[in-house]
Every structure is written in structure tokens, then in C-alpha cells.
Write a protein that holds these residues in place. Structure first.
Motif, mmCIF file in Angstrom:
data_model
loop_
_atom_site.group_PDB
_atom_site.id
_atom_site.type_symbol
_atom_site.label_atom_id
_atom_site.label_comp_id
_atom_site.label_asym_id
_atom_site.label_seq_id
_atom_site.Cartn_x
_atom_site.Cartn_y
_atom_site.Cartn_z
ATOM 1 N N UNK A 20 0.858 -1.193 0.000
ATOM 2 C CA UNK A 20 0.000 0.000 0.000
ATOM 3 C C UNK A 20 0.891 1.239 0.000
ATOM 4 N N UNK A 21 1.750 1.331 -0.971
ATOM 5 C CA UNK A 21 2.729 2.400 -1.092
ATOM 6 C C UNK A 21 3.979 1.805 -1.704
ATOM 7 N N UNK A 22 5.005 2.623 -1.846
ATOM 8 C CA UNK A 22 6.269 2.111 -2.385
ATOM 9 C C UNK A 22 6.827 1.071 -1.419
ATOM 10 N N UNK A 23 7.007 -0.135 -1.925
ATOM 11 C CA UNK A 23 7.429 -1.255 -1.087
ATOM 12 C C UNK A 23 8.718 -0.952 -0.326
ATOM 13 N N UNK A 24 9.725 -0.447 -1.015
ATOM 14 C CA UNK A 24 11.016 -0.164 -0.381
ATOM 15 C C UNK A 24 10.946 1.059 0.534
ATOM 16 N N UNK A 25 10.245 2.107 0.121
ATOM 17 C CA UNK A 25 10.141 3.311 0.960
ATOM 18 C C UNK A 25 9.414 3.014 2.266
ATOM 19 N N UNK A 26 8.390 2.166 2.215
ATOM 20 C CA UNK A 26 7.694 1.796 3.444
ATOM 21 C C UNK A 26 8.642 1.087 4.405
ATOM 22 N N UNK A 27 9.544 0.268 3.891
ATOM 23 C CA UNK A 27 10.489 -0.471 4.742
ATOM 24 C C UNK A 27 11.533 0.445 5.371
#
Length: 102
Positions: A20-27
Motif C-alpha cells: 500500500x505504497x512504495x514497497x522499499x520506501x515503506x520499509x
């Protein structure tokens, strides 16, 4: 729009978004401007106006050629290989509210 010059239309799949958003940025807690959805596998990455450009990085890692403008669903696609905007046969539904960062 059109599909002129794109030889990768056969790689377009119906996909389930990976996050539910940029996969890497969320991490990592990073911010994004807009989201792009890989129409080969469903990876959600941030656009090239975002600090980390994860959608383009995903293309360079995987070779998956076509992304969809995803947040909000924009109805267009882009082929990285052929450097052209393409018409998509459908739009991928979002998986619920997507957080806003920028």
C-alpha cells in the motif's frame, strides 16, 4: 496515447499490488511523490520524481518493462525498454488507502 513502438505488450499481466505504497520506501521510512506498479509482477515502487526512484530500480533489477501510473490510478502505462507511453487494457485497483508522503 498509443502503443506505437512498444514490443512488450505481451508482458502485461493482471497483478496484485505488492504494498500500500512504495514497497522499499515503506520499509526504510522514505518518502515518495507518485507510485508506479509493475504490470509483470505487481511490485509497487516510487516514480522518478521521488528521491529513491524504486520503480526504475525494479526495472533495472528484473527487466520487467511496463509500469502503470498507480497513485492515483492514472490509466496509462510506460515501457522502459521502448521509452513510450502505452494504453493499458485495464487499471489495477488499489488495495485500500495509500498514505501520502509528499
Amino acid at each position: 496515447m498509443g502503443d506505437h513502438g512498444c514490443n512488450h505488450l505481451d508482458t502485461i499481466n493482471q497483478v496484485t499490488p505488492s504494498a500500500k505504497g512504495c514497497e522499499e520506501c515503506l520499509k526504510t521510512g522514505s518518502m515518495w511523490v507518485h507510485l508506479r506498479l509493475c504490470r509483470s509482477c505487481g511490485h509497487v515502487g516510487c516514480c522518478d520524481d521521488s528521491p529513491n526512484r524504486h520503480a526504475t530500480a525494479h526495472f533495472h533489477t528484473t527487466g520487467h518493462p511496463i509500469i502503470e501510473g498507480y497513485d492515483p490510478p492514472e490509466g496509462w502505462g510506460w515501457c522502459f525498454v521502448d521509452d513510450v507511453v502505452i494504453d493499458l487494457p485495464d487499471q489495477t485497483p488499489q488495495r485500500g488507502p495509500i498514505p501520502r508522503y509528499i
